[in-house]
Design a protein around this motif. Structure first.
Motif, PDB file in Angstrom:
ATOM      1  N   ARG A  97       3.865   5.423   3.297  1.00  0.00           N
ATOM      2  CA  ARG A  97       4.655   4.737   2.391  1.00  0.00           C
ATOM      3  C   ARG A  97       6.171   5.195   2.346  1.00  0.00           C
TER       4      ARG A  97
ATOM      5  N   THR B 279       0.239  -1.036   4.687  1.00  0.00           N
ATOM      6  CA  THR B 279       1.432  -0.415   3.401  1.00  0.00           C
ATOM      7  C   THR B 279       2.490  -1.385   3.466  1.00  0.00           C
TER       8      THR B 279
ATOM      9  N   GLN C 286       2.199  -4.485   3.407  1.00  0.00           N
ATOM     10  CA  GLN C 286       1.859  -5.652   2.745  1.00  0.00           C
ATOM     11  C   GLN C 286       1.706  -5.096   1.257  1.00  0.00           C
ATOM     12  N   MET C 287       1.485  -3.692   1.101  1.00  0.00           N
ATOM     13  CA  MET C 287       1.529  -3.284  -0.298  1.00  0.00           C
ATOM     14  C   MET C 287       2.844  -3.219  -0.914  1.00  0.00           C
TER      15      MET C 287
ATOM     16  N   ALA D 185       5.387  -5.013  -0.022  1.00  0.00           N
ATOM     17  CA  ALA D 185       5.797  -6.336  -0.235  1.00  0.00           C
ATOM     18  C   ALA D 185       5.298  -6.761  -1.728  1.00  0.00           C
ATOM     19  N   ASP D 186       4.069  -6.491  -1.867  1.00  0.00           N
ATOM     20  CA  ASP D 186       3.437  -7.023  -3.365  1.00  0.00           C
ATOM     21  C   ASP D 186       4.063  -6.206  -4.294  1.00  0.00           C
ATOM     22  N   GLU D 187       4.547  -5.051  -4.143  1.00  0.00           N
ATOM     23  CA  GLU D 187       5.015  -4.236  -5.163  1.00  0.00           C
ATOM     24  C   GLU D 187       6.754  -4.828  -5.210  1.00  0.00           C
ATOM     25  N   GLY D 188       7.271  -5.774  -4.563  1.00  0.00           N
ATOM     26  CA  GLY D 188       8.488  -5.944  -4.644  1.00  0.00           C
ATOM     27  C   GLY D 188       9.469  -5.012  -3.946  1.00  0.00           C
TER      28      GLY D 188
ATOM     29  N   THR E 152      10.854  -7.010   1.420  1.00  0.00           N
ATOM     30  CA  THR E 152      10.636  -8.654   1.644  1.00  0.00           C
ATOM     31  C   THR E 152      10.143  -8.594   3.234  1.00  0.00           C
TER      32      THR E 152
ATOM     33  N   TYR F 200      10.944  -6.791   7.998  1.00  0.00           N
ATOM     34  CA  TYR F 200      10.848  -6.312   6.728  1.00  0.00           C
ATOM     35  C   TYR F 200      12.311  -5.718   6.409  1.00  0.00           C
TER      36      TYR F 200
END
Length: 194
Positions: A55, A94, A96-97, A99-102, A105, A115
């Motif tokens: 991460r 990671t 995707q995670m 991106a989900d957390e903002g 993008t 990304y």
């Protein structure tokens, strides 16, 4: 039992006669190389890092410039001096995670997702300022350590010896054995130094 020799890895291999090692020795060298890879792949080289390290590495790289997943994997491997190459199975989840957390993008172009870090992601990177880069703790800073350059050099030596054994003439094999014997003696002499 003529023409066979004990295998240091537990089996017996047939020799080719003429006093030269047979193909079994080269198989044994390949096994040695594989053993080095397995033993050291999870310690400072090519192995798994903690999820937080992946991460942090992804965020640190994206703070520099937008990248796609393969670029991230390649850049981490490059910056770690080859000692850490995260798998797609750790990088893409990671991404995707994040991106989900903002924190990042994703934009798709030409079939590839690129990304980019967001302001929130940059704030997280800024908060970890002063800490060593994740790839620096993966073993790249210890290329002279037991888990860095020495095992890799041993693997490369085993690969070269196996290549000579498979493809070389009898004379080339004899020369290779002499080189390996000399290398072994010199390595032991290093240990004997004060």
């Amino acid at each position: 039992m003529s023409g066979s020799f004990p295998d240091p890895f537990g089996g017996r291999h047939k020799g080719t006669g003429g006093g030269f090692p047979g193909p079994g020795l080269w198989d044994a060298l390949d096994q040695l190389r594989e053993g080095f890879e397995q033993r050291f792949s999870n310690v400072g080289g090519g192995g798994r890092m903690a999820r937080g390290d992946v991460r942090a590495a992804v965020l640190a790289l994206l703070a520099e410039q937008p990248m796609h997943g393969y670029q991230i994997i390649h850049e981490i491997e490059e910056r770690s001096g080859g000692s850490w190459k995260p798998s797609p199975g750790s990088v893409y989840p990671t991404l995707q995670m994040l991106a989900d957390e903002g924190l990042i993008t994703a934009t798709e172009s030409g079939g590839k997702k690129t990304y980019t870090i967001t302001e929130a992601g940059q704030a997280e990177v800024d908060a970890s300022e002063g800490k060593p880069a994740p790839w620096a703790s993966s073993g790249s800073g210890s290329q002279d350590s037991r888990t860095g350059a020495l095992p890799k050099a041993g693997m490369k030596l085993a690969q070269a010896a196996a290549a000579v054994g498979r493809s070389g003439s009898s004379d080339q094999v004899r020369q290779a054995v002499e080189v390996l014997d000399e290398a072994r003696r010199r390595l032991y002499s290093i240990l004997a130094e004060d």
